[in-house]
Design an enzyme around this catalytic site. Structure first.
Site, short mmCIF file in Angstrom:
data_model
loop_
_atom_site.label_atom_id
_atom_site.label_comp_id
_atom_site.label_asym_id
_atom_site.label_seq_id
_atom_site.Cartn_x
_atom_site.Cartn_y
_atom_site.Cartn_z
N GLU A 124 -4.17 1.87 -7.18
CA GLU A 124 -4.58 2.97 -6.30
C GLU A 124 -3.65 4.15 -6.48
O GLU A 124 -2.61 4.24 -5.80
CB GLU A 124 -4.51 2.53 -4.83
CG GLU A 124 -5.47 1.43 -4.45
CD GLU A 124 -5.76 1.47 -2.95
OE1 GLU A 124 -6.94 1.40 -2.60
OE2 GLU A 124 -4.82 1.59 -2.15
N HIS B 209 0.85 -1.20 0.00
CA HIS B 209 0.00 0.00 0.00
C HIS B 209 0.88 1.25 0.00
O HIS B 209 1.91 1.29 0.68
CB HIS B 209 -0.93 -0.02 1.22
CG HIS B 209 -2.04 0.97 1.11
ND1 HIS B 209 -1.85 2.31 1.28
CD2 HIS B 209 -3.36 0.81 0.81
CE1 HIS B 209 -3.00 2.94 1.10
NE2 HIS B 209 -3.93 2.05 0.80
P1 PGA Z 1 -9.92 5.63 0.24
O1 PGA Z 1 -8.70 4.63 0.50
O2 PGA Z 1 -11.08 4.81 -0.23
O3 PGA Z 1 -10.17 6.27 1.58
O4 PGA Z 1 -9.48 6.61 -0.80
C1 PGA Z 1 -8.46 3.54 -0.35
C2 PGA Z 1 -7.22 2.81 0.10
O5 PGA Z 1 -6.22 3.45 0.44
O6 PGA Z 1 -7.20 1.56 0.12
#
Ligand code: PGA
Length: 218
Positions: free
Chosen positions: A147, A98
């Site tokens: 992401e 992440h």
């Molecule tokens: P968010 O986070 O939905 O708050 O943007 C997603 C994530 O970091 O997995």
């Protein structure tokens, strides 16, 4: 039918009471939803994994569990670390890579490679987060969650056209990989992402913290 994954990434949120409240709400309402084409996965903090597992089993909830991280080391003298064998006692999945861990904990591609190796040894399914189409996709990752950091927690998700382009690039090099999108997904915008080709689900942060909002995503 391929199920769409709805992964609740709780990050560093939730006390025991808050976890109880969330799961109790889920238990009361979950039967109102058609889950035949959906898989719910909750990624709580480590402190709540054991409790979540027991609650899910006791109440036969259709929910799987993931950890948000795993040690890059095996069992041993690594103070503060939780190894893949320990995670496997509670969860089926693990999230690695992440961008918040890269940013705040300075995790490197080598760390992520080691985590994937450990997780594979114990048969965990690996959800690797990537930040853009140039991120390294490690062999052994089962699921890729795209992401973009600018979309995480900002209320500014990437647009479906660009997500489609990124997915196309990834799929060309990794034909069988499962692709998820994450970053400011909420009940208002979630439908717009369904036009993305090859989208197999979502990694959801902020909107997964409130049980009512999370169910609205389904
Ligand atoms: P968010 O986070 O939905 O708050 O943007 C997603 C994530 O970091 O997995």
């Amino acid at each position: 039918m391929e199920k769409k994954l709805f992964i609740a990434n709780w990050k560093s949120h939730k006390s025991n009471q808050q976890t109880t409240d969330f799961l109790s709400y889920l238990k009361d309402k979950i039967n109102d939803y058609d889950l035949s084409d959906k898989e719910i996965i909750i990624a709580p903090p480590f402190t709540q994994l054991s409790y979540c597992k027991k609650f899910i089993e006791d109440n036969s909830l259709p929910v799987n569990l993931s950890s948000q991280n795993v040690s890059s080391f095996p069992e041993g003298a690594y103070t503060g670390e939780i190894n893949a064998g320990q995670v496997k006692e509670y969860a089926q999945y693990v999230i690695v890579g992440h961008s918040e861990r890269r940013k705040y904990l300075h995790e490197s591609d080598t760390d992520i490679e080691n985590k994937i190796r450990e997780a594979r040894e114990f048969g965990l399914k690996i959800i690797q987060c990537i930040q853009d189409e140039n991120s390294v996709i490690h062999s052994g990752a089962d699921i890729i969650a795209y992401e973009p950091p600018t979309a995480i927690g900002t209320g500014n998700p990437d647009n479906p056209e660009h997500i489609s382009e990124v997915f196309k690039t990834i799929a060309e090099q990794n034909p069988n990989i499962i692709l998820l999108y994450g970053g400011s997904v909420n009940p208002e915008n979630i439908k717009s992402f369904l036009q993305v080709k090859n989208l197999s689900g979502f990694l959801i942060g902020g909107a997964s913290l409130d049980a009512e909002e999370f169910l609205a995503l389904l």
